[in-house]
Design an enzyme around this catalytic site. Structure first.
Site, PDB file in Angstrom:
ATOM      1  CE1 TYR A 287      41.748  70.734 -16.716  1.00  0.00           C
ATOM      2  CE2 TYR A 287      43.347  69.639 -15.306  1.00  0.00           C
ATOM      3  CZ  TYR A 287      42.097  69.692 -15.873  1.00  0.00           C
ATOM      4  OH  TYR A 287      41.164  68.712 -15.601  1.00  0.00           O
ATOM      5  CE1 TYR A 338      39.447  69.757 -12.555  1.00  0.00           C
ATOM      6  CE2 TYR A 338      37.821  68.144 -11.857  1.00  0.00           C
ATOM      7  CZ  TYR A 338      38.977  68.452 -12.540  1.00  0.00           C
ATOM      8  OH  TYR A 338      39.665  67.474 -13.207  1.00  0.00           O
TER       9      TYR A 338
END
Length: 387
Positions: A287, A338
């Site tokens: 992440y 994203y």
């Protein structure tokens, strides 16, 4: 008795990026339909649904009725920010193991981007409420957003360990190289370290290329038993290990802030559950809301010593296509797309299946996936693998 082994049997996406004209629930429905079809199943086979959404909060348990799903054995909505996607896989795997449900769809979707509105303005608007108490005191110093919170964390790491912008830049450049090979990526034009340094400041030490994209869209997965997945349409991706960590020490009272994240606990725990080690991991999908987040997670997972993440990742020949350390092979959240924790998770599934095309890594039997939420407040880890 928990006897079943769980696996990811289906992956589905909506259109992703600067895509307008759909609500988050529309994106979610499209992604679930695509994931079920990808697995070679029918929607009527789904007996569990776990949903989550981003800042728009446009997806909830009413998605089941919207899609015509009935007689479900499991239905819930989850929110732990960027760690949610990995957590949804964990809970779905446990439901399969316990026999609570047999075929569980999980989906994350959001629609923050609006036409003629800058992507930065979207997230500024989501945090525009005037803070009070300690947070109000911080706001008087201009510390009002995730950008500024993470900038403080990065500055702390830089002061403690000598981490530099060149180290962060190496991550940004390498992930753009991966994105150039990914047809789904939003940003595919190569950049150099000079381009990185020339990009505008967002908040020191972060340049534009240190910060993630904003995207509309959805990703869904289908989780079932490994035995059943082996008889379905796609190569099964076994869920070998998982763990979470929620330090519970926000900015105001965290003496490790910027130095250690929840990955330091959840990473080793997930590896133990999977009966493996970092030496046996072939690729990592981290992440990366910021370059710094990727770097500190790699440290905390144990791929290098604490404080050495910057030099480790910036070493020549380490990152990027053909490098010795396969990280964020689709471009990540910095250059790919994203969708919170679904970005690293979806790329891990594609790679472990061996379906990444031009960007496919040669060794892909074991993948480590991270999810991070808040300002290093929540962490979830998955270890995925081939059978």
């Amino acid at each position: 008795m928990m006897t079943e082994r769980a696996a990811i049997a289906g992956l589905g996406m909506s259109e992703i990026g600067k895509v307008y004209g759909h609500k988050a629930s529309d994106f979610a429905s499209i992604a679930v339909h695509n994931a079920v079809a990808d697995a070679g199943l029918a929607l009527s086979d789904v007996d569990g649904l776990i949903v989550s959404s981003g800042i728009g909060s446009g997806v909830n348990v009413s998605l089941a009725a919207k899609m015509g799903l009935t007689d479900l054995n499991l239905l819930t909505s989850m929110q732990a920010f960027g760690s949610t996607a990995a957590q949804m896989v964990q809970y779905a795997a446990m439901a399969v193991q316990s026999g609570m449900a047999q075929t569980i769809a999980i989906v994350w979707a959001d629609d923050p981007l609006k036409e003629n509105v800058g992507s930065g303005a979207v997230y500024r608007a989501s945090s525009s409420k005037a803070p009070s108490g300690w947070w109000g005191l911080m706001a008087t110093s201009g510390i009002t957003s995730q950008n500024t919170h993470y900038a403080l964390a990065a500055q702390r790491h830089m002061a403690a360990y000598g981490t530099t912008n060149d180290h962060f830049g190496a991550i940004a450049v390498a992930q753009r190289e991966w994105a150039a090979l990914n047809p789904l990526a939003q940003l595919r034009t190569p950049i150099t370290l000079a381009d990185y340094h020339a990009s505008r400041w967002i908040v020191e030490p972060f340049h534009l290329y240190d910060c993630c994209l904003v995207s509309n869209g959805a990703v869904a997965l289908v989780i079932t038993s490994l035995e059943r997945a082996q008889a379905l349409a796609q190569p099964p991706v076994e869920v070998l290990g998982w763990a979470q960590s929620h330090p519970g020490r926000p900015v105001m009272r965290n003496d490790d802030f910027g130095l250690v994240s929840g990955a330091a606990r959840s990473g080793p725990a997930a590896l133990r559950m999977a009966d493996t080690s970092v030496d046996e991991i072939d690729l990592v999908e981290i992440y990366d809301c910021y370059t710094f987040t990727a770097m500190i997670t790699v440290e905390d997972y144990g791929f290098c010593a604490k404080g050495e993440g910057g030099p480790f990742l910036a070493e020549a020949g380490r990152l990027g296509p053909g490098g010795s350390f396969a990280m964020n092979t689709g471009g990540g959240e910095l250059s790919g797309y994203y969708l919170w924790g679904m970005t690293p998770l979806s790329e891990a599934v594609i790679q472990v299946r061996g379906q990444a095309g031009e960007r496919q890594v040669a060794r892909h039997d074991r993948a480590m996936v991270s999810g991070n939420g808040g300002t290093l407040d929540h962490h979830a880890t998955l270890v995925l693998g081939t059978v």
